[in-house]
Scaffold this motif. Structure first.
Motif, short mmCIF file in Angstrom:
data_model
loop_
_atom_site.label_atom_id
_atom_site.label_comp_id
_atom_site.label_asym_id
_atom_site.label_seq_id
_atom_site.Cartn_x
_atom_site.Cartn_y
_atom_site.Cartn_z
N PRO A 160 0.80 -1.23 0.00
CA PRO A 160 0.00 0.00 0.00
C PRO A 160 0.83 1.28 0.00
O PRO A 160 0.38 2.29 -0.55
CB PRO A 160 -0.83 -0.12 1.28
N TYR A 161 2.03 1.25 0.59
CA TYR A 161 2.84 2.47 0.65
C TYR A 161 3.25 2.94 -0.75
O TYR A 161 3.54 4.11 -0.96
CB TYR A 161 4.07 2.25 1.52
N THR A 162 3.27 2.02 -1.72
CA THR A 162 3.68 2.38 -3.09
C THR A 162 2.52 2.91 -3.91
O THR A 162 2.71 3.20 -5.10
CB THR A 162 4.28 1.17 -3.81
N LEU A 163 1.33 3.05 -3.32
CA LEU A 163 0.13 3.37 -4.09
C LEU A 163 -0.37 4.78 -3.83
O LEU A 163 -0.23 5.33 -2.74
CB LEU A 163 -0.99 2.38 -3.75
N GLU A 164 -1.01 5.34 -4.85
CA GLU A 164 -1.68 6.62 -4.75
C GLU A 164 -3.15 6.44 -4.35
O GLU A 164 -3.72 7.26 -3.65
CB GLU A 164 -1.61 7.36 -6.09
N ARG A 165 -3.74 5.32 -4.79
CA ARG A 165 -5.14 5.04 -4.50
C ARG A 165 -5.44 3.59 -4.83
O ARG A 165 -4.65 2.92 -5.50
CB ARG A 165 -6.09 5.94 -5.28
N VAL A 166 -6.60 3.09 -4.37
CA VAL A 166 -7.08 1.76 -4.71
C VAL A 166 -8.52 1.90 -5.17
O VAL A 166 -9.34 2.51 -4.48
CB VAL A 166 -7.00 0.79 -3.51
N GLU A 167 -8.82 1.34 -6.35
CA GLU A 167 -10.16 1.43 -6.92
C GLU A 167 -10.81 0.05 -6.94
O GLU A 167 -10.21 -0.93 -7.38
CB GLU A 167 -10.09 1.97 -8.35
N VAL A 168 -12.04 -0.02 -6.46
CA VAL A 168 -12.81 -1.27 -6.48
C VAL A 168 -13.94 -1.07 -7.49
O VAL A 168 -14.89 -0.33 -7.23
CB VAL A 168 -13.38 -1.61 -5.10
N ILE A 169 -13.82 -1.73 -8.65
CA ILE A 169 -14.86 -1.68 -9.68
C ILE A 169 -15.69 -2.94 -9.54
O ILE A 169 -15.18 -4.05 -9.70
CB ILE A 169 -14.27 -1.55 -11.09
N LYS A 170 -16.96 -2.80 -9.24
CA LYS A 170 -17.79 -3.93 -8.85
C LYS A 170 -18.57 -4.48 -10.04
O LYS A 170 -19.17 -3.73 -10.81
CB LYS A 170 -18.75 -3.51 -7.73
N GLY A 171 -18.55 -5.80 -10.16
CA GLY A 171 -19.26 -6.45 -11.24
C GLY A 171 -18.37 -6.74 -12.42
O GLY A 171 -17.20 -6.34 -12.47
N PRO A 172 -18.89 -7.45 -13.43
CA PRO A 172 -18.08 -7.85 -14.58
C PRO A 172 -17.49 -6.66 -15.34
O PRO A 172 -18.15 -5.66 -15.57
CB PRO A 172 -19.09 -8.59 -15.47
#
Length: 726
Positions: A160-172
């Motif tokens: 996580p320290y190497t990241l700017e953000r995390v995106e969760v796109i739900k569904g196919p």
């Protein structure tokens, strides 16, 4: 006059796709000012330049400073405001990651609606994430828009320290990304070079005897040259976690951006990472079925060592006429070596154990070519994307095990002691060479028609998988090939009201070829999925508040279920249908108060094949989370202090798909955080921040059983960090 001028500019910008986050746009308009300094000597009112930047760098910087992201490219590969995206997306910003002190991807996403974690207890080997009841651990793992593939056993890990953000796109999302599950994807966005100067160093200490150092540097390469920007992120961690499970990590992540003009950007990046944890984190289950708070393996013998390297680039060039070309390319290598002890038999309270070994190696080449065109057809404004992507994966796998238990590894649960040593078995049971090739052609059109937003996309994908397996222990071998051609679709519609309310509906399909064999030796049918969504979003104009309510139905068919671990045979579960409701709020309510709340109701049921009417294992019906963080204002006695608190709840779950062995208990966790900015004491300390995070304050450690295997949950975990930014 000012208002009409700005509104006219804003509407034209939207019609040309600027609101969707295309190429960098720099617009200067003239705004009136009544200040005395803005008047010339004749007393006439002068016009003062007002610069508005809609470039990607400025937007991402703004998002990192709040818990409410405004836009994402994950759902369409075109940067689009979330309020105008006709499907469900949750974005965990850099600020939220820092507030909650996320130490892995599981911690990063577990306050997001629709997401559940902990299906395998405390397991730092993999980032175990489920979305709407379906696993996204291996099939839905993405970084910077490219999949981090899985084919045998090992997975790429992300810090996580190497990241700017995390995106969760739900569904196919097969239309954009190819083969995948109906769960959706977790897309992790790396820290890349920025025009802003970044200097940060830090240290962290925590449970159990966990010591970590990290740094993050970036900005212009030199003051004289504004064409080159760099980023260098590094981390070193040594220490244990709960239950003597190791979690060591060493990484370096460099990046360099060349921006010769406003139309062209070329970023090259790399990653070298070495991890070591344990390979068997399961708990001891005695012959009576009782689960003990003891490791089945031995921490001194057990290890899982992973070395991974990645190098790639992102290229973008904007042509005249609203045409933009992007290419995203990456090469990845993973090498895994593991060994562990497992229980073979029992005599009274003594478990007789034997050793096993695993090796796994992957080489992955990926490239995604995108051509984006912005144009008008009458009153409709289009942002159309055409893409061609290619993935080539080669791998080698080996598994070995002792044929009989080794007396030196005996473990008496009445008098448990750890600290055994011994040799690593040869890969004497099975060996495999597995390859995967995927080619996809896709097109997606985002249409703005007055206040309507439409999305329509389709993709044709060709996938080939080969696997040559030798069962050394049985003296047999087999070769398997799976060829699958599939067409995927995605459609959505949204209406944006003036007051920030945006109802929407969406539909999408997915597929995933499998190489799993049945008991008769035949390849199982590919997994297929589809999803319907109906929801509403609300973002008060000009605010950092985003609320959403979504109802969904997701169907997955032909999921493989392991029936014989030694022979590696599977069966198709049939069809699983999940119907649910998600509520989510991400809000910077004031400059001091941030709030993140989520509730998920998910009714999962097996609707095809065997076990009809049952609920899949470890699938909770209710999940609720709440996080609040308050930062005291500068003019108060507690200036510089920030306090956070969180609550997580998961309802009870079945231990197996047959629903025959009972349920795992419901779980309730409390988290807390406190940070202090020493710049509040004296400006000479500006940039020095101390932070403490406590996860699972109540030290709750429920046992999680999943299809016959039981795991321990992580107890209380505390980390304290000190960072300096300048």
């Amino acid at each position: 006059m000012q208002r009409s001028l700005f509104n006219n500019f804003n509407q034209k910008s939207k019609n040309r796709g600027l609101a969707a986050g295309g190429a960098t746009a720099l617009v200067t308009i003239m705004a009136l000012t009544s200040s005395a300094a803005a008047q010339d000597q004749s007393g006439a009112t002068a016009l003062k330049p007002l610069t508005i930047s809609s470039g990607q760098g400025a937007e991402e910087k703004r998002d990192s400073e709040t818990v409410t992201a405004k836009s994402s490219a994950g759902a369409s590969k075109i940067k689009t405001p979330l309020i105008e995206t006709p499907r469900s997306v949750s974005v965990v910003t850099r600020k939220e990651l820092e507030q909650r002190g996320a130490q892995d991807i599981i911690e990063a996403v577990r306050y997001s609606a629709g997401v559940t974690t902990g299906a395998y207890g405390f397991d730092p080997r993999f980032d175990q994430v489920f979305i709407r009841g379906y696993s996204a651990t291996t099939i839905g793992d993405y970084k910077d828009g490219l999949r981090q593939p899985y084919i045998n056993y090992g997975t790429f890990r992300t810090e996580p320290y190497t990241l700017e953000r995390v995106e969760v796109i739900k569904g196919p999302v097969s239309v954009l990304y190819g083969a995948g599950s109906p769960a959706g994807i977790v897309n992790k966005i790396s820290k890349l070079p920025t025009e802003e100067t970044i200097r940060e160093v830090g240290v962290l200490y925590g449970t159990e005897d966990r010591l970590q150092g990290m740094f993050d540097f970036g900005g212009p390469v030199s003051e004289e040259n504004d064409e080159f920007y760099y980023r260098l992120v590094g981390l070193a961690r040594k220490g244990e976690t709960n239950f003597d499970i190791g979690d060591d990590r060493y990484l370096i992540q460099p990046g360099l951006t060349w921006k010769p003009d406003d139309s062209t950007t070329f970023t090259i990046y790399g990653l070298a990472q070495a991890d070591e944890t344990d390979a068997n984190v399961g708990a001891v289950t005695d012959p009576s079925g009782k689960v003990h708070e003891l490791r089945a393996s031995d921490p001194d013998y057990d290890f899982q060592k992973v070395r991974q390297q990645q190098i790639g680039y992102q290229f973008e060039h904007e042509f005249d006429g609203g045409i933009t070309f992007r290419q995203n390319l990456r090469y990845s290598h993973l090498d895994l070596r593991a060994r562990y002890l497992g229980i073979y038999s029992w005599t009274g309270t003594v478990a007789h154990r034997g050793a096993s070994s695993i090796r796994d190696e992957m080489n992955v080449f990926q490239v995604d070519n995108q051509l984006e065109a912005k144009f008008d057809t009458g009153p409709a404004a289009h942002a159309m994307l055409f893409g061609l992507d290619y993935t080539n994966l080669t791998s080698s796998f080996g598994f070995g095990m002792d044929s009989v238990a080794t007396p030196a590894y005996d473990f008496d649960i009445a008098n448990p002691t750890y600290g055994v040593s011994g040799p690593t078995p040869d890969y004497n049971f099975s060996q495999a060479e597995a390859d995967l090739r995927q080619v996809g052609i896709y097109a997606l059109d985002q249409i703005e028609l007055d206040r309507w937003r439409f999305t329509l996309g389709g993709r044709q994908t060709w996938v080939e998988q080969d696997r040559d397996t030798r069962l050394v222990a049985f003296g047999t071998s087999s070769s398997e090939r799976v060829d699958k051609n599939a067409f995927s679709v995605q459609a959505g519609a949204l209406y944006l009201f003036d007051n920030g309310i945006a109802p929407f509906a969406s539909y999408a399909t997915s597929f995933e070829p499998v190489t799993n064999r049945s008991a008769t030796g035949t390849i199982l049918d590919p997994m297929e999925g589809e999803q319907f969504e109906l929801g509403v979003k609300y973002q008060p104009p000009g605010s950092d508040i985003l609320l959403s309510a979504v109802a969904y139905q997701t169907i997955e068919a032909n999921k493989p279920i392991l029936i014989n671990p030694l022979l590696g045979t599977y069966r198709s579960l049939g069809e699983v249908t999940s119907r649910g409701l998600e509520l989510e709020a991400r809000a910077a309510i004031t400059d001091q108060l941030d709030l993140i709340a989520a509730y998920t109701y998910n009714h999962a049921e097996i609707t095809g094949g065997s076990n009809l009417g049952n609920t899949p294992a470890v699938t909770p019906e209710h999940v609720a989370t709440l996080w609040a963080n308050y930062t005291f204002a500068e003019d108060t006695p507690a200036s510089g202090l920030s306090l956070g608190a969180g609550v997580r709840y998961l309802s009870e779950t079945y231990k197996d798909t047959a629903n025959a062995t009972g349920k795992n208990d419901e779980a309730f966790y409390l988290d807390a955080a406190a940070s202090y900015d020493f710049g509040a004491i004296d400006r000479k300390y500006e940039g020095l921040t101390a932070q403490v995070n406590v996860r699972n304050i109540g030290n709750e450690k429920p046992v999680i059983c999943n299809e016959g295997f039981c795991y321990l949950s992580q107890g209380r975990n505390v980390t304290a960090s000190l960072k300096y930014r300048w």
